[in-house]
Design a protein around this motif. Structure first.
Motif, PDB file in Angstrom:
ATOM      1  N   LYS A  15      39.191 -38.508  11.033  1.00 18.19           N
ATOM      2  CA  LYS A  15      38.174 -37.685  10.393  1.00 18.19           C
ATOM      3  C   LYS A  15      36.824 -37.784  11.098  1.00 18.19           C
ATOM      4  O   LYS A  15      36.530 -38.758  11.776  1.00 18.19           O
ATOM      5  CB  LYS A  15      38.004 -38.113   8.941  1.00 18.19           C
ATOM      6  N   ILE A  16      36.010 -36.756  10.922  1.00 20.29           N
ATOM      7  CA  ILE A  16      34.607 -36.801  11.325  1.00 20.29           C
ATOM      8  C   ILE A  16      33.824 -37.220  10.088  1.00 20.29           C
ATOM      9  O   ILE A  16      33.794 -36.508   9.088  1.00 20.29           O
ATOM     10  CB  ILE A  16      34.122 -35.428  11.819  1.00 20.29           C
ATOM     11  N   ASN A  17      33.211 -38.375  10.154  1.00 17.45           N
ATOM     12  CA  ASN A  17      32.492 -38.918   9.004  1.00 17.45           C
ATOM     13  C   ASN A  17      31.010 -38.568   9.085  1.00 17.45           C
ATOM     14  O   ASN A  17      30.354 -38.871  10.078  1.00 17.45           O
ATOM     15  CB  ASN A  17      32.658 -40.429   8.948  1.00 17.45           C
ATOM     16  N   ILE A  18      30.531 -37.935   8.028  1.00 19.29           N
ATOM     17  CA  ILE A  18      29.134 -37.530   8.004  1.00 19.29           C
ATOM     18  C   ILE A  18      28.423 -38.169   6.818  1.00 19.29           C
ATOM     19  O   ILE A  18      29.044 -38.598   5.847  1.00 19.29           O
ATOM     20  CB  ILE A  18      28.968 -35.998   7.941  1.00 19.29           C
ATOM     21  N   GLY A  19      27.110 -38.235   6.923  1.00 21.20           N
ATOM     22  CA  GLY A  19      26.256 -38.631   5.816  1.00 21.20           C
ATOM     23  C   GLY A  19      25.189 -37.573   5.630  1.00 21.20           C
ATOM     24  O   GLY A  19      24.895 -36.804   6.545  1.00 21.20           O
ATOM     25  N   VAL A  20      24.598 -37.537   4.448  1.00 19.07           N
ATOM     26  CA  VAL A  20      23.523 -36.575   4.197  1.00 19.07           C
ATOM     27  C   VAL A  20      22.316 -37.323   3.654  1.00 19.07           C
ATOM     28  O   VAL A  20      22.443 -38.196   2.786  1.00 19.07           O
ATOM     29  CB  VAL A  20      23.968 -35.458   3.219  1.00 19.07           C
ATOM     30  N   ILE A  21      21.150 -37.003   4.202  1.00 18.13           N
ATOM     31  CA  ILE A  21      19.884 -37.585   3.766  1.00 18.13           C
ATOM     32  C   ILE A  21      19.052 -36.459   3.157  1.00 18.13           C
ATOM     33  O   ILE A  21      18.580 -35.573   3.863  1.00 18.13           O
ATOM     34  CB  ILE A  21      19.118 -38.206   4.947  1.00 18.13           C
ATOM     35  N   GLY A  22      18.906 -36.459   1.856  1.00 21.55           N
ATOM     36  CA  GLY A  22      18.203 -35.376   1.162  1.00 21.55           C
ATOM     37  C   GLY A  22      19.181 -34.277   0.819  1.00 21.55           C
ATOM     38  O   GLY A  22      19.445 -33.406   1.642  1.00 21.55           O
ATOM     39  N   CYS A  23      19.713 -34.282  -0.409  1.00 26.19           N
ATOM     40  CA  CYS A  23      20.833 -33.383  -0.729  1.00 26.19           C
ATOM     41  C   CYS A  23      20.556 -32.469  -1.915  1.00 26.19           C
ATOM     42  O   CYS A  23      21.477 -31.994  -2.572  1.00 26.19           O
ATOM     43  CB  CYS A  23      22.097 -34.201  -0.983  1.00 26.19           C
ATOM     44  N   ASN A  24      19.275 -32.186  -2.161  1.00 29.74           N
ATOM     45  CA  ASN A  24      18.972 -31.331  -3.318  1.00 29.74           C
ATOM     46  C   ASN A  24      19.124 -29.852  -3.015  1.00 29.74           C
ATOM     47  O   ASN A  24      19.635 -29.097  -3.833  1.00 29.74           O
ATOM     48  CB  ASN A  24      17.548 -31.588  -3.809  1.00 29.74           C
ATOM     49  N   GLY A  25      18.705 -29.394  -1.832  1.00 29.79           N
ATOM     50  CA  GLY A  25      18.725 -27.967  -1.504  1.00 29.79           C
ATOM     51  C   GLY A  25      19.574 -27.677  -0.290  1.00 29.79           C
ATOM     52  O   GLY A  25      20.798 -27.776  -0.315  1.00 29.79           O
ATOM     53  N   MET A  26      18.898 -27.304   0.828  1.00 24.50           N
ATOM     54  CA  MET A  26      19.628 -26.940   2.040  1.00 24.50           C
ATOM     55  C   MET A  26      20.429 -28.102   2.595  1.00 24.50           C
ATOM     56  O   MET A  26      21.459 -27.885   3.251  1.00 24.50           O
ATOM     57  CB  MET A  26      18.665 -26.414   3.103  1.00 24.50           C
ATOM     58  N   GLY A  27      20.007 -29.330   2.337  1.00 25.01           N
ATOM     59  CA  GLY A  27      20.799 -30.468   2.795  1.00 25.01           C
ATOM     60  C   GLY A  27      22.209 -30.414   2.252  1.00 25.01           C
ATOM     61  O   GLY A  27      23.179 -30.700   2.976  1.00 25.01           O
ATOM     62  N   TRP A  28      22.339 -30.018   0.969  1.00 23.11           N
ATOM     63  CA  TRP A  28      23.676 -29.915   0.390  1.00 23.11           C
ATOM     64  C   TRP A  28      24.387 -28.630   0.836  1.00 23.11           C
ATOM     65  O   TRP A  28      25.605 -28.627   1.046  1.00 23.11           O
ATOM     66  CB  TRP A  28      23.644 -29.982  -1.131  1.00 23.11           C
ATOM     67  N   SER A  29      23.646 -27.556   1.010  1.00 22.67           N
ATOM     68  CA  SER A  29      24.273 -26.323   1.524  1.00 22.67           C
ATOM     69  C   SER A  29      24.891 -26.567   2.892  1.00 22.67           C
ATOM     70  O   SER A  29      26.010 -26.121   3.176  1.00 22.67           O
ATOM     71  CB  SER A  29      23.232 -25.203   1.608  1.00 22.67           C
ATOM     72  N   ASP A  30      24.153 -27.288   3.751  1.00 20.71           N
ATOM     73  CA  ASP A  30      24.669 -27.607   5.077  1.00 20.71           C
ATOM     74  C   ASP A  30      25.896 -28.512   4.978  1.00 20.71           C
ATOM     75  O   ASP A  30      26.893 -28.313   5.679  1.00 20.71           O
ATOM     76  CB  ASP A  30      23.591 -28.298   5.914  1.00 20.71           C
ATOM     77  N   THR A  31      25.812 -29.510   4.114  1.00 22.91           N
ATOM     78  CA  THR A  31      26.931 -30.437   3.933  1.00 22.91           C
ATOM     79  C   THR A  31      28.153 -29.714   3.397  1.00 22.91           C
ATOM     80  O   THR A  31      29.282 -29.910   3.872  1.00 22.91           O
ATOM     81  CB  THR A  31      26.527 -31.572   2.974  1.00 22.91           C
ATOM     82  N   ASN A  32      27.942 -28.877   2.405  1.00 20.56           N
ATOM     83  CA  ASN A  32      29.046 -28.119   1.817  1.00 20.56           C
ATOM     84  C   ASN A  32      29.708 -27.229   2.859  1.00 20.56           C
ATOM     85  O   ASN A  32      30.940 -27.070   2.885  1.00 20.56           O
ATOM     86  CB  ASN A  32      28.533 -27.274   0.651  1.00 20.56           C
ATOM     87  N   SER A  33      28.901 -26.634   3.747  1.00 24.09           N
ATOM     88  CA  SER A  33      29.445 -25.810   4.822  1.00 24.09           C
ATOM     89  C   SER A  33      30.294 -26.653   5.774  1.00 24.09           C
ATOM     90  O   SER A  33      31.394 -26.247   6.174  1.00 24.09           O
ATOM     91  CB  SER A  33      28.304 -25.136   5.592  1.00 24.09           C
ATOM     92  N   LEU A  34      29.817 -27.832   6.137  1.00 25.24           N
ATOM     93  CA  LEU A  34      30.587 -28.726   7.008  1.00 25.24           C
ATOM     94  C   LEU A  34      31.895 -29.133   6.363  1.00 25.24           C
ATOM     95  O   LEU A  34      32.932 -29.262   7.035  1.00 25.24           O
ATOM     96  CB  LEU A  34      29.756 -29.969   7.341  1.00 25.24           C
ATOM     97  N   LEU A  35      31.885 -29.316   5.044  1.00 24.32           N
ATOM     98  CA  LEU A  35      33.074 -29.773   4.338  1.00 24.32           C
ATOM     99  C   LEU A  35      34.133 -28.681   4.186  1.00 24.32           C
ATOM    100  O   LEU A  35      35.248 -28.958   3.725  1.00 24.32           O
ATOM    101  CB  LEU A  35      32.679 -30.321   2.969  1.00 24.32           C
ATOM    102  N   LYS A  36      33.827 -27.465   4.592  1.00 28.73           N
ATOM    103  CA  LYS A  36      34.849 -26.415   4.636  1.00 28.73           C
ATOM    104  C   LYS A  36      35.840 -26.662   5.771  1.00 28.73           C
ATOM    105  O   LYS A  36      36.904 -26.052   5.811  1.00 28.73           O
ATOM    106  CB  LYS A  36      34.192 -25.044   4.790  1.00 28.73           C
ATOM    107  N   MET A  37      35.456 -27.553   6.699  1.00 26.40           N
ATOM    108  CA  MET A  37      36.344 -27.943   7.784  1.00 26.40           C
ATOM    109  C   MET A  37      37.124 -29.180   7.347  1.00 26.40           C
ATOM    110  O   MET A  37      36.514 -30.199   6.993  1.00 26.40           O
ATOM    111  CB  MET A  37      35.524 -28.214   9.050  1.00 26.40           C
ATOM    112  N   PRO A  38      38.455 -29.131   7.327  1.00 29.75           N
ATOM    113  CA  PRO A  38      39.245 -30.235   6.763  1.00 29.75           C
ATOM    114  C   PRO A  38      39.086 -31.551   7.493  1.00 29.75           C
ATOM    115  O   PRO A  38      39.334 -32.611   6.917  1.00 29.75           O
ATOM    116  CB  PRO A  38      40.685 -29.712   6.872  1.00 29.75           C
ATOM    117  N   GLU A  39      38.647 -31.525   8.755  1.00 29.08           N
ATOM    118  CA  GLU A  39      38.492 -32.776   9.495  1.00 29.08           C
ATOM    119  C   GLU A  39      37.204 -33.516   9.162  1.00 29.08           C
ATOM    120  O   GLU A  39      36.962 -34.618   9.667  1.00 29.08           O
ATOM    121  CB  GLU A  39      38.545 -32.514  11.007  1.00 29.08           C
ATOM    122  N   VAL A  40      36.350 -32.923   8.315  1.00 25.84           N
ATOM    123  CA  VAL A  40      35.060 -33.529   7.984  1.00 25.84           C
ATOM    124  C   VAL A  40      35.111 -34.175   6.605  1.00 25.84           C
ATOM    125  O   VAL A  40      35.561 -33.565   5.635  1.00 25.84           O
ATOM    126  CB  VAL A  40      33.930 -32.477   8.025  1.00 25.84           C
TER     127      VAL A  40
END
Length: 441
Positions: A32-57
């Motif tokens: 897997k590609i392991n990611i972390g998010v710093i600041g997840c209230n707005g665009m930080g979570w939108s970006d994370t959610n977009s990355l998580l559409k890829m099953p390897e993330v």
């Protein structure tokens, strides 16, 4: 060992060290590609959610100064994956996680530089929200840090990944529009009303306000300056000029292949809501002079009907025609030869079919996919909006704000990296970290 073989093997080893969970066999269900998010209230979570559409993330770490936001995002994540990310209040602890390949930075603008530099120095790749920084000095620091570490750093100016923006670039650079003399950029935001003035108050339960402030000046908690509305206060951001401006200015300068202006002048203020709580101007016009063209920026809150009937966009005005592009698509308006005072003569160029963005295409998803592809290849050169491009857009937008703050036409000395004969303007270039935080030079 032959030199060529040595270099090749060394490069492979370096790639594995910088991205430990991506092996030469490629991505599979155990890798897997392991990611972390710093600041997840707005665009930080939108970006994370977009990355998580890829099953390897997978998300392995989540950091925010607001415990309530973390709790909400953990519920959201349970709908996407089965693992439970580790929670952090201090981003530096998250960066110590050896499992982490990359981080998403979605904090307020005044935090971007420090966190991005710390992340790449910790060996992480970075997706950092726009604008990349809150000062011109920080932009340069971030570019240097990415270059020095070789890490992949994508800026959240996702319009660059959109096919119809790339089509616009192709049309303009083909020369069919003729000489481009003026480029217009704008953002009219009708949804933005006045921000009511409220008194300072207690820090909400579960919020580490001291950490939220970080390098910004210390002051009592005020709900207006927290979460989304931080954008309208100079301590943390630059208003619509940097919030929306970097998107449009980025496309304008990318297509025109330009980086720095000769001069900038700006005028505006709080003309729509003079008595509301915000500090940044709700109405602003800025004129940028480049070597071969002028660029105009304008924004207005409370109004949706902008130039060419579009609430946001970029117009490339040429002798033969004008290309207008926004997030919905593009069109080309053809000039005609003048007959007397009329413009009913022959067309100056062949018509160009308009382009409409398909509803099914998600440009943010394309942008995060581009980020992952560059990480897999360990190649920043594959990025659609690398930190260099993000810094160009942010620097130009901040120059517009500096011209507004000084009330003067400012002249840029590209070689010296400062304004000519203007100490006040040059003061605004520099980061002014407080509360014990230091600029990461």
């Amino acid at each position: 060992m032959k030199r060529r073989t040595f270099v090749k093997n060394t490069a492979l080893a370096a790639g594995a060290l910088s991205f430990p969970n991506i092996l030469r066999g490629g991505i599979n269900q155990h890798n897997k590609i392991n990611i972390g998010v710093i600041g997840c209230n707005g665009m930080g979570w939108s970006d994370t959610n977009s990355l998580l559409k890829m099953p390897e993330v997978d998300l392995v770490g989540i950091c925010d100064v607001d415990e309530g936001v973390i709790a909400k995002r953990l519920v959201d994540y349970q709908k996407l994956r089965t693992n439970k990310p580790t929670q952090y209040g201090d981003y530096r602890e998250l960066l110590n996680d050896k499992k982490l390949d990359a981080v998403v930075i979605g904090t307020p603008d005044h935090w971007h530089c420090k966190q991005m530099v710390d992340a790449v120095r910790a060996g992480k790749h970075v997706y950092v929200e726009k604008p990349v920084a809150n000062t011109i000095e920080e932009c340069g620091i971030m570019v240097d840090a990415a270059r020095d570490t070789g890490k992949v750093v994508q800026t959240g100016q996702w319009q660059r990944s959109g096919p119809h923006y790339r089509k616009a670039r192709e049309i303009v650079q083909s020369g069919v529009l003729g000489k481009i003399r003026v480029v217009k950029t704008w953002a009219y935001q009708g949804w933005m009303g006045a921000i009511p003035v409220v008194s300072d108050g207690p820090v909400p339960e579960g919020v580490d306000y001291k950490t939220w402030l970080g390098p910004a000046p210390a002051r009592p908690f005020n709900q207006n300056r927290f979460h989304f509305n931080f954008r309208w206060f100079w301590d943390y951001a630059g208003g619509l000029m940097t919030d929306w401006g970097v998107h449009e200015i980025d496309i304008a300068l990318w297509i025109m292949e330009e980086k720095a202006p000769i001069s900038v002048v700006a005028s505006g203020g709080k003309l729509a809501y003079p008595d509301d709580a915000s500090e940044t101007p709700d109405t602003l016009q800025a004129i940028y002079q480049y070597k071969d063209f002028n660029m105009l920026w304008e924004h207005a809150t409370g109004i949706d009907y902008g130039p060419y009937g579009r609430r946001e966009g970029i117009a490339f005005i040429g002798n033969n025609g004008t290309l207008v592009v926004d997030r919905s698509g593009l069109e080309v308006l053809v000039e005609r030869e003048s007959i007397g005072y009329s413009n009913k003569g022959e067309s100056k160029m062949s018509p160009v079919a308009p382009v409409t963005k398909p509803d099914a295409e998600n440009y943010l998803d394309m942008h995060t996919q581009n980020f992952v592809a560059a990480m897999k290849a360990n190649d920043p050169g594959l990025l659609n909006t690398p930190i260099d491009s993000g810094s160009i857009a942010a620097i130009n937008a901040q120059m517009g704000n500096i011209a507004f703050k000084t009330g003067e036409k400012v002249y840029w000395d590209q070689e010296a990296g400062k304004f000519k004969n203007n100490p006040e303007a040059n003061q605004y270039l520099m980061a002014n970290y407080q509360n014990g935080w230091k600029v990461s030079r």
